[in-house]
Scaffold this motif. Structure first.
Motif, PDB file in Angstrom:
ATOM      1  N   LEU A 152       0.873  -1.178   0.000  1.00  0.00           N
ATOM      2  CA  LEU A 152       0.000   0.000   0.000  1.00  0.00           C
ATOM      3  C   LEU A 152       0.908   1.225   0.000  1.00  0.00           C
ATOM      4  N   ALA A 153       0.807   2.071  -0.986  1.00  0.00           N
ATOM      5  CA  ALA A 153       1.736   3.192  -1.135  1.00  0.00           C
ATOM      6  C   ALA A 153       1.169   4.471  -0.532  1.00  0.00           C
ATOM      7  N   GLY A 154       1.966   5.090   0.346  1.00  0.00           N
ATOM      8  CA  GLY A 154       1.603   6.411   0.823  1.00  0.00           C
ATOM      9  C   GLY A 154       1.582   6.606   2.323  1.00  0.00           C
ATOM     10  N   ILE A 155       1.495   5.519   3.092  1.00  0.00           N
ATOM     11  CA  ILE A 155       1.343   5.638   4.546  1.00  0.00           C
ATOM     12  C   ILE A 155       2.671   5.335   5.223  1.00  0.00           C
ATOM     13  N   GLY A 156       3.021   6.161   6.203  1.00  0.00           N
ATOM     14  CA  GLY A 156       4.242   5.969   6.976  1.00  0.00           C
ATOM     15  C   GLY A 156       3.940   5.857   8.462  1.00  0.00           C
ATOM     16  N   ASN A 157       4.932   6.196   9.260  1.00  0.00           N
ATOM     17  CA  ASN A 157       4.840   5.996  10.705  1.00  0.00           C
ATOM     18  C   ASN A 157       3.740   6.831  11.352  1.00  0.00           C
TER      19      ASN A 157
END
Length: 266
Positions: free
Chosen positions: A165-170
């Motif tokens: 899933l591209a786009g979400i981080g910490n």
């Protein structure tokens, strides 16, 4: 690290202030950030061509040269940003790339030199070459829910895996799980379908609200975790002291009362 809401804010800013203006000069001050292209080549590709379109996939920003025969690629690493420049303003400190128009331009700023600047024939080609998963605001529920429920590890790690899933981080993984009421170390395969659907709906709601707030924590509505996500912070719902846990090498912030552990991934 700039995440989807930050990069979407950069995209909208560039879209509003940078399209249709011929590029007169590019200055690369951090050639180590360039991937598979030389500074001189990048300059030749952009010079005298207006930017015609912008797109975003996950944390990556794309800007098309007029005619859509090539796209500038910007990934912002751990601390990068995009800054529009007015008139003859000097570029900011840590500007790795400056793209100048007749008046003004924009700067790609990367203090820690951990991003990347590149060129691609299309966003689709770049996404495929990097093995990126679907954009977090484009994925549908029918794909999201079964993929999440098939994951044996911590749900926070699944949300941050750019190949899934591209786009979400910490930061936004914590916010999403707080709104869904799910512990960050809960194993994905322990979620039932309503719980996984709740995560999906929380993801959409949080990312859309963060984009609307231009990724500024102070502009988020009451009840968001992000403004309290620090030592001594308390849950914006119940007032409980926030706790932390380690998940896939990152620190997760959560409310131990609102996000009961249930079954967690060790």
């Amino acid at each position: 690290m700039p995440e989807l809401p930050d990069v979407e804010t950069f995209r909208r800013t560039l879209d509003h202030h940078g399209l249709g203006r011929p590029v007169r000069r590019t200055t690369v001050s951090a050639p180590d950030l360039l991937v598979d292209i030389l500074p001189q080549s990048l300059g030749r590709l952009l010079k005298n061509h207006p930017l015609a379109e912008t797109r975003r996939h996950g944390k990556v920003l794309f800007a098309a040269r007029e005619g859509c025969d090539g796209w500038l690629v910007l990934h912002f690493g751990m601390s990068g940003s995009l800054m529009m420049l007015e008139g003859k303003a000097a570029p900011p400190e840590h500007a790795g790339l400056v793209v100048a128009f007749d008046q003004g331009g924009f700067a790609y700023v990367s203090p820690r030199r951990l991003g990347m600047i590149g060129w691609t024939q299309s966003p689709e080609a770049f996404v495929a070459s990097r093995g990126l998963g679907p954009d977090a605001l484009a994925v549908d529920r029918e794909r999201f829910v079964p993929d999440l429920r098939g994951h044996r590890g911590a749900i926070k790690c699944w949300l941050m895996d750019q190949a899934r899933l591209a786009g979400i981080g910490n930061v936004y993984s914590d916010e999403i799980l707080f709104h869904a009421g799910i512990h960050p170390k809960r194993a994905g395969n322990t979620l039932d379908e309503p719980e996984a659907t709740r995560v999906y709906e929380a993801m959409r709601r949080v990312l859309e609200q963060a984009v609307a707030a231009r990724a500024e924590p102070a502009r988020l509505p009451d009840g968001y975790l992000l403004p309290s996500r620090e030592k001594g912070g308390r849950c914006p719902r119940c007032g409980e002291a926030l706790a932390t846990a380690r998940a896939c090498g990152r620190t997760a912030w959560y409310c131990p009362r609102c996000q009961a552990p249930d079954e967690v991934s060790r």
